[in-house]
Design a protein around this motif. Structure first.
Motif, PDB file in Angstrom:
ATOM      1  N   GLN A  39       8.461  60.970  50.250  1.00 41.08           N
ATOM      2  CA  GLN A  39       8.012  59.615  50.567  1.00 41.08           C
ATOM      3  C   GLN A  39       6.835  59.260  49.677  1.00 41.08           C
ATOM      4  O   GLN A  39       5.791  59.916  49.731  1.00 41.08           O
ATOM      5  CB  GLN A  39       7.623  59.503  52.042  1.00 41.08           C
ATOM      6  CG  GLN A  39       7.314  58.087  52.473  1.00 41.08           C
ATOM      7  CD  GLN A  39       7.243  57.936  53.980  1.00 41.08           C
ATOM      8  OE1 GLN A  39       7.082  58.908  54.711  1.00 41.08           O
ATOM      9  NE2 GLN A  39       7.379  56.714  54.461  1.00 41.08           N
ATOM     10  N   LYS A  43       6.814  53.282  50.217  1.00 40.01           N
ATOM     11  CA  LYS A  43       8.278  53.406  50.168  1.00 40.01           C
ATOM     12  C   LYS A  43       8.789  54.180  51.372  1.00 40.01           C
ATOM     13  O   LYS A  43       8.051  54.896  52.031  1.00 40.01           O
ATOM     14  CB  LYS A  43       8.716  54.083  48.867  1.00 40.01           C
ATOM     15  CG  LYS A  43       8.422  53.280  47.611  1.00 40.01           C
ATOM     16  CD  LYS A  43       9.046  53.922  46.395  1.00 40.01           C
ATOM     17  CE  LYS A  43       8.832  53.078  45.157  1.00 40.01           C
ATOM     18  NZ  LYS A  43       9.470  53.700  43.956  1.00 40.01           N
ATOM     19  N   GLN A  44      10.082  54.038  51.632  1.00 34.97           N
ATOM     20  CA  GLN A  44      10.700  54.785  52.723  1.00 34.97           C
ATOM     21  C   GLN A  44      10.955  56.226  52.305  1.00 34.97           C
ATOM     22  O   GLN A  44      11.096  56.536  51.116  1.00 34.97           O
ATOM     23  CB  GLN A  44      12.024  54.112  53.124  1.00 34.97           C
ATOM     24  CG  GLN A  44      11.860  52.786  53.831  1.00 34.97           C
ATOM     25  CD  GLN A  44      13.177  52.279  54.391  1.00 34.97           C
ATOM     26  OE1 GLN A  44      14.247  52.542  53.852  1.00 34.97           O
ATOM     27  NE2 GLN A  44      13.101  51.547  55.497  1.00 34.97           N
TER      28      GLN A  44
END
Length: 126
Positions: A39, A43-44
């Motif tokens: 990660q 961001k995911q």
């Protein structure tokens, strides 16, 4: 009851290499899939690579040809060899394991549980 601990992160220059390790311990009967996720800030979390208990592997397109996942079933440990690192590989890397809980010769139930490590920082920068 079950712990995953990652190690091997750090700061590396572009083009360099790092090897991450993740050891699982505790009340473990057997481990199915193990994997590495990452990660980056903002961001995911995304899958980097995964490996089954028979050794079948899967990689994100962005790391194919550069990263190699492997595991030592006797040690309940999964590794991620990262070569040709790029600045965009900078992220916190998390280990994941999907497992049956139990002891030697004893399984607690047929349900599997997913566990995560606390993460290890990988920074690729000159």
């Amino acid at each position: 009851q079950v712990q995953l601990v990652e190690s091997g992160g750090g700061l590396v220059q572009p083009g360099g290499s790092l090897r991450l390790s993740c050891a699982a311990s505790g009340r473990i009967f057997s481990i199915n899939n193990m994997g590495w996720y990452r990660q980056a800030p903002g961001k995911q979390r995304e899958l980097v690579a995964s490996i089954t208990n028979s050794g079948s592997t899967n990689y994100a397109d962005s790391v194919k040809g550069r990263f190699t996942i492997s595991r030592d079933n006797a040690k309940n440990t999964v590794y991620l060899q990262m070569n040709s690192l790029k600045p965009e590989d900078t992220a916190v890397y998390y280990c994941n394991a999907d497992l049956f809980r139990g002891g030697i010769g004893i399984i607690d139930s047929l349900k599997t549980y997913a566990y995560w490590g606390p993460g290890t920082q990988v920074t690729v920068s000159s």
